[in-house]
Design an enzyme around this catalytic site. Structure first.
Site, PDB file in Angstrom:
ATOM      1  CD  GLU A  57     -12.802   9.955   3.146  1.00 57.91           C
ATOM      2  OE1 GLU A  57     -13.215   9.891   1.975  1.00 57.91           O
ATOM      3  OE2 GLU A  57     -12.410   8.967   3.778  1.00 57.91           O
ATOM      4  CE  LYS A  62     -12.091   7.140   7.487  1.00 52.84           C
ATOM      5  NZ  LYS A  62     -11.662   6.263   6.418  1.00 52.84           N
ATOM      6  CE  LYS A  75     -14.965   7.016   0.496  1.00 52.34           C
ATOM      7  NZ  LYS A  75     -13.815   7.219   1.384  1.00 52.34           N
ATOM      8  CD  GLU A  82     -13.630   2.689  -3.115  1.00 54.00           C
ATOM      9  OE1 GLU A  82     -13.862   1.665  -2.450  1.00 54.00           O
ATOM     10  OE2 GLU A  82     -13.662   3.839  -2.626  1.00 54.00           O
ATOM     11  CG  ASN A 111      -9.978   1.168  -1.384  1.00 58.66           C
ATOM     12  OD1 ASN A 111      -8.944   1.044  -0.727  1.00 58.66           O
ATOM     13  ND2 ASN A 111     -11.132   1.494  -0.839  1.00 58.66           N
ATOM     14  CD  GLU A 139     -10.855   5.700  -3.773  1.00 55.26           C
ATOM     15  OE1 GLU A 139     -11.364   4.988  -2.907  1.00 55.26           O
ATOM     16  OE2 GLU A 139     -11.463   6.059  -4.784  1.00 55.26           O
ATOM     17  CB  SER A 140      -6.658   2.876   1.051  1.00 57.72           C
ATOM     18  OG  SER A 140      -8.033   3.000   1.243  1.00 57.72           O
TER      19      SER A 140
END
Length: 273
Positions: free
Chosen positions: A70, A72, A132, A181, A202, A232-233
Site C-alpha cells: 500500500e 499511503k 483504495k 473487505e 480486516n 489486512e492490518s
C-alpha cells in the site's frame, strides 16, 4: 472508555461516507455521469486493466506470499506516516522488492490521498493497482477505471449487500477486479454471495480499533476453498507472516509497516522475502 470508542469508529465510517457523497456531488459538477462513463469506457480500450486476481492467485497457488503493497501518506488515527511521499518511487521499490500488486489511497480528506498518486504509481511500474477508497456510488467506479485502476475495494461495513452486488457488476463490466473487505462473520456471509474470489479480512475491530490476527483465523472455517483470503492490518513481523502461512493464508495487504520505513521496498523484502 470502551463505550465511547464503540461509537467513535462507526461514527468515523459514517462521517467518511457522508463526505464521499459530498465529494461525488462536487466531482459531478466538473464531469457529468455520462462523461465519466465515457472516460471509463475509453480507458477500457486504451489502457487495458492489468490482471489483479491473476497476480495474486498465481502466487497463492504456489504457496508464496502475494503482497498487495500500500501507498499511503496518512491515516485518520496516526496522522502523517511519510513526509517524503513520492508514489512513483515507492511503486518501483515495491515492484523491485517482489510485491504482487499495489494499493493506492485516493481519499483526500482523511488519508491525504489523491487520484494523481494512483496514476503516477501505476505509470511507474507493471503491477496491477487497487484504488483504495470508500466506494459508495457507481460514479467512483467509473472514476477508478478512468484513472487507470485495475481493481476497487468494497467495504462490507459501509454498504448493503445490494449495493455491493451492483457495484461489483459495474466494476466487472469495466474489466476491474473487486476486493471485498469484511470484519466479522455477518459481513463475511454477505460478501460470500458476491462473484469475486478476493476476500479481504480486516484484523482491526471497527468498534475498539484493536488489531488481532485471530480475526482472520476465526473466519477461515467459513470460507470456501475457491476464495482467496487477503489478510489486512496487523502484519508486522516475520512471525505474523509465518502464522498466516501455517493457516494457508498467502495474500496480504500491508501499508503502514512499510510507509514508516526510509525504504519501503527494503521493508517489504525483509518482512516477506
Amino acid at each position: 472508555n470502551l463505550k465511547n470508542e464503540c461509537i467513535s469508529m462507526s461514527d468515523i465510517l459514517n462521517k467518511i461516507i457522508a463526505t464521499k457523497h459530498v465529494e461525488i456531488a462536487r466531482a459531478r459538477e466538473l464531469i457529468s455521469d455520462g462523461e465519466m462513463t465515457n472516460l471509463a469506457q475509453a480507458a477500457v480500450k486504451n489502457n487495458p486493466a492489468r490482471d489483479f486476481v491473476g497476480a495474486i492467485g498465481s502466487r497463492v497457488a504456489a504457496k508464496q506470499s502475494a503482497v498487495i503493497a500500500e501507498i499511503k501518506k496518512a491515516s485518520p488515527s496516526k496522522g502523517i506516516l511519510r513526509e517524503d511521499f513520492l508514489p512513483a518511487q515507492i511503486a518501483r521499490e515495491y515492484e523491485h522488492a517482489g510485491a504482487a500488486c499495489l494499493s493506492v489511497l485516493t481519499d483526500e480528506q482523511y488519508f491525504q490521498g489523491h487520484a494523481d498518486y494512483l496514476k503516477s504509481a501505476r505509470a511507474a511500474c507493471a503491477l496491477p493497482v487497487l484504488r483504495k477508497d470508500f466506494m459508495v456510488e457507481g460514479y467512483q467506479i467509473d472514476q477508478a477505471r478512468a484513472w487507470g485502476a485495475d481493481a476497487i475495494l468494497l467495504i462490507a461495513a459501509a454498504l448493503t449487500f445490494e449495493q455491493m452486488r451492483d457495484m461489483e457488476a459495474h466494476a466487472l463490466e469495466l474489466d476491474m477486479a473487486v476486493l471485498v473487505e469484511v470484519h466479522n462473520r455477518e459481513e463475511l456471509h454477505s460478501a460470500l454471495k458476491l462473484q469475486t474470489p478476493l476476500l479481504g479480512i480486516n484484523n482491526r475491530n471497527l468498534r475498539t480499533f484493536e488489531v488481532s490476527l485471530q480475526n482472520t483465523f476465526d473466519l477461515l472455517a467459513d470460507i470456501p476453498k475457491d476464495k482467496i483470503v487477503v489478510t489486512e492490518s496487523g502484519i508486522a513481523t516475520t512471525d505474523d507472516v509465518a502464522q498466516m502461512h501455517a493457516h494457508e493464508v498467502y495474500a496480504f495487504l500491508v501499508g503502514e509497516a512499510f510507509m514508516r520505513e526510509a525504504h519501503a521496498g527494503d521493508a517489504l523484502k525483509k518482512l516477506f522475502f
